[in-house]
Write a protein that holds these residues in place. Sequence first.
Motif, short mmCIF file in Angstrom:
data_model
loop_
_atom_site.label_atom_id
_atom_site.label_comp_id
_atom_site.label_asym_id
_atom_site.label_seq_id
_atom_site.Cartn_x
_atom_site.Cartn_y
_atom_site.Cartn_z
N ALA A 96 18.48 -24.30 89.18
CA ALA A 96 17.58 -23.11 89.20
C ALA A 96 17.98 -22.11 87.99
O ALA A 96 17.19 -21.56 87.30
CB ALA A 96 17.57 -22.48 90.31
N LEU A 97 19.48 -22.07 87.98
CA LEU A 97 19.98 -21.20 86.96
C LEU A 97 19.68 -21.54 85.76
O LEU A 97 19.36 -20.90 84.55
CB LEU A 97 21.44 -20.83 87.33
CG LEU A 97 22.16 -20.02 86.04
CD1 LEU A 97 21.55 -18.60 85.98
CD2 LEU A 97 23.57 -20.02 86.59
N PHE A 105 14.83 -15.87 79.63
CA PHE A 105 14.61 -14.77 80.32
C PHE A 105 15.87 -13.76 79.83
O PHE A 105 16.81 -14.42 79.79
CB PHE A 105 14.55 -14.77 81.77
CG PHE A 105 13.10 -14.98 82.33
CD1 PHE A 105 12.14 -14.64 82.02
CD2 PHE A 105 13.25 -16.33 82.90
CE1 PHE A 105 10.89 -14.95 82.81
CE2 PHE A 105 11.96 -16.84 83.58
CZ PHE A 105 10.94 -16.03 83.42
N GLU A 106 15.86 -12.75 79.87
CA GLU A 106 16.99 -11.91 79.41
C GLU A 106 17.88 -11.80 80.68
O GLU A 106 19.02 -11.69 80.55
CB GLU A 106 16.81 -10.32 79.28
CG GLU A 106 16.30 -10.27 77.73
CD GLU A 106 16.14 -8.86 77.50
OE1 GLU A 106 16.64 -7.92 77.83
OE2 GLU A 106 14.87 -8.55 76.65
N ALA A 111 17.16 -16.53 90.20
CA ALA A 111 17.67 -17.81 91.03
C ALA A 111 18.66 -17.18 92.50
O ALA A 111 18.62 -17.94 93.30
CB ALA A 111 18.29 -18.81 90.19
N CYS A 112 19.26 -16.29 91.98
CA CYS A 112 20.50 -16.01 92.93
C CYS A 112 19.60 -14.89 93.97
O CYS A 112 20.14 -15.16 95.15
CB CYS A 112 21.40 -15.02 92.33
SG CYS A 112 22.53 -15.71 90.99
N ARG A 137 29.63 -14.32 97.80
CA ARG A 137 30.63 -13.83 97.29
C ARG A 137 30.77 -13.87 95.62
O ARG A 137 31.26 -13.02 95.45
CB ARG A 137 31.95 -14.61 97.76
CG ARG A 137 32.21 -14.38 99.15
CD ARG A 137 32.94 -13.59 99.49
NE ARG A 137 33.13 -13.12 100.92
CZ ARG A 137 34.08 -13.74 101.78
NH1 ARG A 137 35.16 -14.57 101.43
NH2 ARG A 137 33.97 -13.39 103.05
N GLU A 138 30.01 -14.95 95.09
CA GLU A 138 30.07 -14.88 93.79
C GLU A 138 28.70 -15.78 93.48
O GLU A 138 28.39 -16.33 94.10
CB GLU A 138 31.22 -15.94 93.08
CG GLU A 138 32.58 -15.41 93.40
CD GLU A 138 33.78 -16.34 93.18
OE1 GLU A 138 33.65 -16.97 91.82
OE2 GLU A 138 34.71 -16.66 93.50
N GLN A 139 28.21 -15.27 92.00
CA GLN A 139 26.81 -15.85 91.77
C GLN A 139 26.78 -15.96 90.25
O GLN A 139 27.07 -15.01 89.41
CB GLN A 139 25.68 -14.86 92.23
CG GLN A 139 25.64 -14.65 93.74
CD GLN A 139 24.64 -13.54 93.94
OE1 GLN A 139 24.77 -12.56 93.58
NE2 GLN A 139 23.63 -14.23 94.60
N MET A 140 26.48 -17.07 89.77
CA MET A 140 26.70 -17.47 88.50
C MET A 140 25.64 -16.86 87.68
O MET A 140 25.44 -16.42 86.48
CB MET A 140 26.45 -18.85 88.14
CG MET A 140 27.55 -19.90 88.50
SD MET A 140 27.29 -21.61 88.13
CE MET A 140 26.09 -22.36 89.48
#
Length: 161
Positions: A96-97, A105-106, A111-112, A137-140
């Motif tokens: 998705a990312l 997209f900027e 996706a997150c 906790r973390e998101q690419m």
Amino acid sequence: MMALLAMAWDGQWFLKVCDAHGWEEATRLNAQVRASFGRIEMRRILRALGKRRADDLGDAARILYTYFQEVLAAGFDADFVMAETRLEITVTRCAALWGAKRAGFERHEQACIACRGLWHAYFEILLPDRPVKAEMREQMGCGAGRCKIVIEKGRVYDDQR
């Protein structure tokens, strides 16, 4: 192949809604649709396993891991680490990312945003009578090198809807 086609369909849907209604509205609708589809995914996998629900958090983790490995394998890499009352999921590849970046997209966090509600939707079906808390906790898509999702049982899920 089917998982990649479904992701392409979803990506095209997002792009068309974004063109017609803007990024914010497309992101909001995408999160709603993804959560709804997540519930469908978990109902289907439970049915395929001959189960009405997961037995406990460990069973839910095994079901999700199987789903990731067998259905989403072409688009995601994730490690699942189960402790007694806690599940940690580390995602290192997210289709998705990748699709959001490929679309040019900027911003890539849509996706997150969809993923935040997805975990609640999964556990709403897998463990319907047992409260869990899902924490991102973390998101690419928000700049991290990986995604880290922590699921804890016995605590009320509150902030990701």
